[in-house]
Scaffold this motif. Structure first.
Motif, mmCIF file in Angstrom:
data_model
loop_
_atom_site.group_PDB
_atom_site.id
_atom_site.type_symbol
_atom_site.label_atom_id
_atom_site.label_comp_id
_atom_site.label_asym_id
_atom_site.label_seq_id
_atom_site.Cartn_x
_atom_site.Cartn_y
_atom_site.Cartn_z
ATOM 1 N N THR A 157 -15.294 2.396 -10.570
ATOM 2 C CA THR A 157 -13.921 2.420 -10.046
ATOM 3 C C THR A 157 -13.521 3.789 -9.492
ATOM 4 O O THR A 157 -12.509 3.892 -8.809
ATOM 5 N N GLY A 158 -14.307 4.822 -9.797
ATOM 6 C CA GLY A 158 -13.871 6.186 -9.514
ATOM 7 C C GLY A 158 -13.638 6.489 -8.049
ATOM 8 O O GLY A 158 -12.589 7.029 -7.669
ATOM 9 N N THR A 159 -14.592 6.130 -7.188
ATOM 10 C CA THR A 159 -14.463 6.480 -5.777
ATOM 11 C C THR A 159 -13.245 5.824 -5.146
ATOM 12 O O THR A 159 -12.428 6.480 -4.481
ATOM 13 N N GLY A 160 -13.094 4.517 -5.361
ATOM 14 C CA GLY A 160 -11.936 3.820 -4.807
ATOM 15 C C GLY A 160 -10.621 4.347 -5.351
ATOM 16 O O GLY A 160 -9.628 4.464 -4.615
ATOM 17 N N TYR A 161 -10.623 4.683 -6.626
ATOM 18 C CA TYR A 161 -9.393 5.189 -7.246
ATOM 19 C C TYR A 161 -8.938 6.485 -6.592
ATOM 20 O O TYR A 161 -7.786 6.627 -6.185
ATOM 21 N N PHE A 162 -9.850 7.452 -6.464
ATOM 22 C CA PHE A 162 -9.454 8.751 -5.928
ATOM 23 C C PHE A 162 -9.229 8.708 -4.417
ATOM 24 O O PHE A 162 -8.371 9.433 -3.901
ATOM 25 N N LEU A 163 -9.962 7.866 -3.708
ATOM 26 C CA LEU A 163 -9.670 7.685 -2.291
ATOM 27 C C LEU A 163 -8.267 7.120 -2.111
ATOM 28 O O LEU A 163 -7.527 7.521 -1.200
ATOM 29 N N GLY A 164 -7.902 6.179 -2.974
ATOM 30 C CA GLY A 164 -6.552 5.615 -2.923
ATOM 31 C C GLY A 164 -5.480 6.661 -3.165
ATOM 32 O O GLY A 164 -4.446 6.690 -2.482
ATOM 33 N N LEU A 165 -5.715 7.545 -4.128
ATOM 34 C CA LEU A 165 -4.752 8.622 -4.382
ATOM 35 C C LEU A 165 -4.592 9.514 -3.153
ATOM 36 O O LEU A 165 -3.475 9.932 -2.813
ATOM 37 N N ALA A 166 -5.712 9.806 -2.488
ATOM 38 C CA ALA A 166 -5.643 10.644 -1.289
ATOM 39 C C ALA A 166 -4.862 9.945 -0.181
ATOM 40 O O ALA A 166 -4.073 10.578 0.538
ATOM 41 N N LEU A 167 -5.049 8.642 -0.037
ATOM 42 C CA LEU A 167 -4.315 7.891 0.971
ATOM 43 C C LEU A 167 -2.821 7.892 0.675
ATOM 44 O O LEU A 167 -1.985 8.005 1.594
ATOM 45 N N ILE A 168 -2.466 7.775 -0.594
ATOM 46 C CA ILE A 168 -1.056 7.799 -0.980
ATOM 47 C C ILE A 168 -0.426 9.131 -0.621
ATOM 48 O O ILE A 168 0.706 9.198 -0.114
ATOM 49 N N ARG A 169 -1.148 10.216 -0.847
ATOM 50 C CA ARG A 169 -0.625 11.538 -0.512
ATOM 51 C C ARG A 169 -0.379 11.680 0.986
ATOM 52 O O ARG A 169 0.463 12.469 1.413
ATOM 53 N N ARG A 204 -0.127 6.648 3.329
ATOM 54 C CA ARG A 204 -0.800 5.402 3.733
ATOM 55 C C ARG A 204 -0.872 4.460 2.534
ATOM 56 O O ARG A 204 -1.941 4.119 2.037
ATOM 57 N N LEU A 205 0.311 4.020 2.090
ATOM 58 C CA LEU A 205 0.400 3.263 0.851
ATOM 59 C C LEU A 205 -0.217 1.879 0.954
ATOM 60 O O LEU A 205 -0.855 1.399 0.010
ATOM 61 N N GLY A 206 -0.020 1.218 2.102
ATOM 62 C CA GLY A 206 -0.600 -0.109 2.275
ATOM 63 C C GLY A 206 -2.114 -0.072 2.223
ATOM 64 O O GLY A 206 -2.748 -0.939 1.607
ATOM 65 N N GLU A 207 -2.713 0.944 2.856
ATOM 66 C CA GLU A 207 -4.170 1.091 2.820
ATOM 67 C C GLU A 207 -4.646 1.382 1.404
ATOM 68 O O GLU A 207 -5.702 0.886 0.977
ATOM 69 N N ALA A 208 -3.886 2.193 0.689
ATOM 70 C CA ALA A 208 -4.263 2.522 -0.687
ATOM 71 C C ALA A 208 -4.240 1.276 -1.558
ATOM 72 O O ALA A 208 -5.152 1.048 -2.366
ATOM 73 N N ARG A 209 -3.209 0.446 -1.375
ATOM 74 C CA ARG A 209 -3.126 -0.778 -2.175
ATOM 75 C C ARG A 209 -4.308 -1.698 -1.890
ATOM 76 O O ARG A 209 -4.930 -2.253 -2.808
ATOM 77 N N ALA A 210 -4.649 -1.870 -0.612
ATOM 78 C CA ALA A 210 -5.776 -2.738 -0.254
ATOM 79 C C ALA A 210 -7.086 -2.191 -0.834
ATOM 80 O O ALA A 210 -7.931 -2.955 -1.324
ATOM 81 N N ARG A 233 1.778 -0.893 -10.267
ATOM 82 C CA ARG A 233 2.945 -0.065 -9.952
ATOM 83 C C ARG A 233 3.114 0.092 -8.449
ATOM 84 O O ARG A 233 4.228 0.026 -7.922
ATOM 85 N N LEU A 234 2.004 0.299 -7.750
ATOM 86 C CA LEU A 234 2.073 0.455 -6.304
ATOM 87 C C LEU A 234 2.539 -0.840 -5.644
ATOM 88 O O LEU A 234 3.351 -0.820 -4.712
ATOM 89 N N THR A 235 2.026 -1.979 -6.122
ATOM 90 C CA THR A 235 2.431 -3.273 -5.574
ATOM 91 C C THR A 235 3.923 -3.497 -5.765
ATOM 92 O O THR A 235 4.627 -3.971 -4.856
ATOM 93 N N THR A 236 4.430 -3.147 -6.941
ATOM 94 C CA THR A 236 5.859 -3.301 -7.217
ATOM 95 C C THR A 236 6.691 -2.433 -6.283
ATOM 96 O O THR A 236 7.705 -2.871 -5.723
ATOM 97 N N LEU A 237 6.279 -1.206 -6.105
ATOM 98 C CA LEU A 237 7.034 -0.300 -5.246
ATOM 99 C C LEU A 237 7.005 -0.753 -3.783
ATOM 100 O O LEU A 237 8.011 -0.651 -3.072
ATOM 101 N N LEU A 238 5.859 -1.276 -3.346
ATOM 102 C CA LEU A 238 5.761 -1.741 -1.965
ATOM 103 C C LEU A 238 6.595 -2.994 -1.722
ATOM 104 O O LEU A 238 6.975 -3.276 -0.578
ATOM 105 N N SER A 239 6.873 -3.729 -2.780
ATOM 106 C CA SER A 239 7.655 -4.959 -2.638
ATOM 107 C C SER A 239 9.154 -4.698 -2.591
ATOM 108 O O SER A 239 9.935 -5.610 -2.299
ATOM 109 N N GLN A 240 9.570 -3.478 -2.866
ATOM 110 C CA GLN A 240 10.991 -3.152 -2.840
ATOM 111 C C GLN A 240 11.519 -3.135 -1.412
ATOM 112 O O GLN A 240 10.792 -2.780 -0.482
#
Length: 216
Positions: free
Chosen positions: A154-166, A169-175, A200-207
């Protein structure tokens, strides 16, 4: 701090690494180089002749580095973690926010063992942090190698997602997090952490209107 005390502390740190942590002889040179680098930094930035002044309360610069190292280690089962002495030293630099130095040590670790998945992931993280959150080509290469060597993790996807969020690019991070979770093995280390962040990200994106940022 005087030069005498600085040198004594460096010698004590070397002795602790050799005697207490039982670092193998092949790792002594790396430890000595790291300590020498610390003394060089002291020479450039310190003023041992100036009297000390009371320190004011301030955030710890290395807090982000500590979290980065701890979260990366949580993404690997104990039996799958790197055994590199150089990774331990690189983590020390990362915890102090010295990501360029951490990356330099990690390159040495990977020269010793190019199939060290955790060291590749740590290198990707160090390069991203050194670049202020940017996903540079060297960082992406390091993440790609980490994923190739640990495809069910899970590590690579997790940290890539964090970088995208920064980067906003929240939608890309969620996917990415969703696909990482689906592709990870059922017993993969870090699944619970990733699933929680994804929820948490899914909830925030649904707001309504979408979030401006995702809190840590």
């Amino acid at each position: 701090m005087t030069w005498t005390l600085a040198i004594m502390l460096a010698l004590a740190a070397f002795a602790a690494a050799v005697l207490a942590f039982r670092v193998e002889r092949r790792g002594w040179t790396t430890i000595a180089a790291a300590l020498a680098l610390g003394l060089a930094g002291y020479a450039l930035q310190a003023s041992p002749g100036v009297p000390g002044a009371p320190a004011s309360a301030a955030p710890q610069a290395g807090e982000a580095g500590w979290a980065l190292v701890d979260e990366r280690r949580a993404m690997f089962a104990i039996g799958d973690r790197s055994t590199s002495d150089k990774l331990i030293i690189a983590d020390g630099f990362a915890r102090r926010g010295q990501f360029a130095d951490s990356a330099a040590i990690l390159r040495g670790a990977l020269a010793d063992n190019p199939r060290d998945a955790e060291a590749w992931l740590a290198l990707g993280n160090a390069l991203v942090e050194h670049a202020g959150g940017a996903l540079t080509e060297p960082a992406l290469l390091a993440y790609r190698r980490a994923a190739e060597l640990n495809p069910d993790g899970t590590g690579t996807g997790y940290f890539l997602g964090l970088a995208l969020i920064r980067q906003g690019r929240l939608g890309e991070a969620r996917a990415l997090w969703q696909s990482t979770l689906e592709g990870a093995s059922a017993d993969a280390a870090g699944r619970e952490v990733l699933a929680l962040r994804l929820a948490r990200l899914t909830t925030l994106l649904s707001q309504p209107g979408g979030p401006a940022a995702v809190p840590n």
